[in-house]
Scaffold this active site. Structure first.
Site, short mmCIF file in Angstrom:
data_model
loop_
_atom_site.label_atom_id
_atom_site.label_comp_id
_atom_site.label_asym_id
_atom_site.label_seq_id
_atom_site.Cartn_x
_atom_site.Cartn_y
_atom_site.Cartn_z
N HIS A 259 27.49 35.38 -34.47
CA HIS A 259 28.77 35.60 -34.07
C HIS A 259 29.62 34.31 -33.82
O HIS A 259 28.66 33.34 -33.75
CB HIS A 259 28.90 36.57 -32.86
CG HIS A 259 28.14 36.16 -31.66
ND1 HIS A 259 28.33 35.00 -31.07
CD2 HIS A 259 27.02 36.71 -31.21
CE1 HIS A 259 27.26 35.21 -29.94
NE2 HIS A 259 26.68 36.30 -30.04
N GLY B 280 30.04 32.85 -31.26
CA GLY B 280 29.29 31.96 -30.07
C GLY B 280 28.08 30.94 -30.83
O GLY B 280 28.06 29.89 -30.53
N HIS B 281 27.28 31.63 -31.59
CA HIS B 281 26.40 30.93 -32.45
C HIS B 281 27.03 29.80 -33.45
O HIS B 281 26.70 28.83 -33.47
CB HIS B 281 25.45 31.94 -33.30
CG HIS B 281 24.81 32.99 -32.72
ND1 HIS B 281 25.01 34.19 -32.76
CD2 HIS B 281 23.67 32.66 -31.63
CE1 HIS B 281 24.03 34.95 -32.07
NE2 HIS B 281 23.37 33.87 -31.69
N LYS C 104 25.96 31.22 -21.80
CA LYS C 104 26.08 32.68 -21.43
C LYS C 104 24.64 32.92 -20.97
O LYS C 104 24.51 33.74 -20.03
CB LYS C 104 26.37 33.59 -22.92
CG LYS C 104 26.38 35.19 -22.12
CD LYS C 104 26.74 35.80 -23.50
CE LYS C 104 25.54 36.33 -24.45
NZ LYS C 104 24.82 37.14 -23.65
N GLN D 32 18.42 31.03 -18.81
CA GLN D 32 17.52 30.73 -19.96
C GLN D 32 17.50 29.35 -20.27
O GLN D 32 16.74 28.65 -20.58
CB GLN D 32 17.86 31.66 -21.26
CG GLN D 32 17.37 30.90 -22.51
CD GLN D 32 17.54 31.75 -23.75
OE1 GLN D 32 16.86 32.76 -24.03
NE2 GLN D 32 18.55 31.59 -24.63
O1 PAF Z 1 19.18 33.02 -26.69
C1 PAF Z 1 18.34 33.69 -27.71
O2 PAF Z 1 18.90 33.86 -28.73
C2 PAF Z 1 16.96 33.55 -27.80
O3 PAF Z 1 16.62 33.76 -26.43
C3 PAF Z 1 16.33 32.41 -28.10
C4 PAF Z 1 16.46 31.13 -27.44
C5 PAF Z 1 16.56 32.36 -29.64
C6 PAF Z 1 14.70 32.43 -28.09
O4 PAF Z 1 14.37 33.70 -28.80
#
Ligand code: PAF
Length: 285
Positions: free
Chosen positions: A37, A39-40, A154, A158
């Site tokens: 989307h 964001g990516h 977001k 992570q």
């Molecule tokens: O944020 C994500 O989409 C996933 O956690 C990632 C970093 C691609 C790892 O699978």
């Protein structure tokens, strides 16, 4: 399947392609699970601006899903994903392996010591999630060997864990955190938003509105008061169920009890609505 640009499916082929580019320390990596989307798109756009060459990986990583139903329901939209990528640049290398390529023997995550970063919030509610994320990100970083790798804020927890991963595994890469991209009503962009009805998607503005007010209150009130206030907002809502609201130290992700002027804090939230789990976060000071 026919794609508008080449899609590489094996690590061997990817390494061959990367070797052709030479080694001039100018390679960006954007790891994704597809269902791309805006964001990516903003991560990919930034990677394209800051690197001579860019790899976008698309892999729905099974070891980071603690819930099988969530994994099964994860949208797979490879054709649309490739289209979105090619609209940004035709020179991007797309790596979309299958599960057997990444996990040839067993589909289990490595176990890491993330020094407590994985024990709170998402880690508390999603067993082994961050070991799964660490496993795939380590694999991608070691295969692609990028100069820079891009992750959205977001998933701020992570992001912190990936910074820790590269530190403990001594992987030479710059980890770049990118600001949250939001829908017009403030809802943080997520592939999961597609699973919401249009009314709830509109009403989900409530999550970011709550975070913004929590930030305002944090300037004047105690941590406990802010947390109580947020919990109350959700008690009054029949649609939105609060899983957690936490205020933590940005560096250690340790939940705060008091405020210390020398520490940067962030508020984190996870909410269930229409059976969909949404997360968001905001810098507080
Ligand atoms: O944020 C994500 O989409 C996933 O956690 C990632 C970093 C691609 C790892 O699978």
């Amino acid at each position: 399947m026919n794609f508008s640009m080449p899609v590489i499916q094996t690590k061997t082929k990817l390494t061959e392609e990367l070797n052709k580019l030479g080694n001039d320390n100018d390679l960006g990596l954007v790891p994704t699970m597809g269902a791309l989307h805006k964001g990516h798109a903003s991560l990919i756009q930034r990677a394209v601006e800051e690197n001579k060459n860019v790899v976008v990986s698309i892999f729905v990583n099974p070891t980071q899903f603690n819930n099988k139903e969530d994994l099964d329901k994860y949208p797979k939209t490879l054709v649309a994903d490739i289209e979105l990528i090619s609209a940004i640049s035709a020179n991007i290398i797309v790596f979309a392996p299958d599960v057997a390529e990444i996990y040839p023997d067993t589909v289990i995550p490595k176990i890491y010591d993330f020094e407590g970063l994985d024990k709170v919030m998402e880690g508390e509610f999603r067993d082994d999630h961050f070991n799964g994320v660490g496993t795939i990100v380590e694999e991608l970083l070691k295969t692609v060997k990028p100069t820079r790798a891009y992750f959205g804020e977001k998933d701020f927890q992570q992001l912190r864990i990936i910074q820790k991963l590269v530190e403990i595994q001594k992987i030479p890469v710059e980890i770049i955190g990118c600001e949250i991209v939001r829908e017009n009503n403030g809802l943080a962009m997520s592939s999961r938003n597609e699973r919401l009805s249009s009314t709830i998607r509109q009403n989900a503005a409530f999550i970011y509105e709550t975070l913004k007010t929590a930030k305002h209150k944090f300037g004047m009130e105690s941590v406990l008061n802010v947390k109580d206030w947020v919990a109350k907002q959700f008690k009054n809502s029949s649609d939105f169920k609060l899983e957690y609201f936490e205020i933590t130290d940005v560096e250690t992700l340790t939940p705060a009890t008091n405020k210390n002027i020398n520490i940067k804090y962030r508020a984190f939230i996870a909410v269930y609505v229409e059976g969909v789990r949404l997360i968001d976060n905001i810098a507080l000071n």
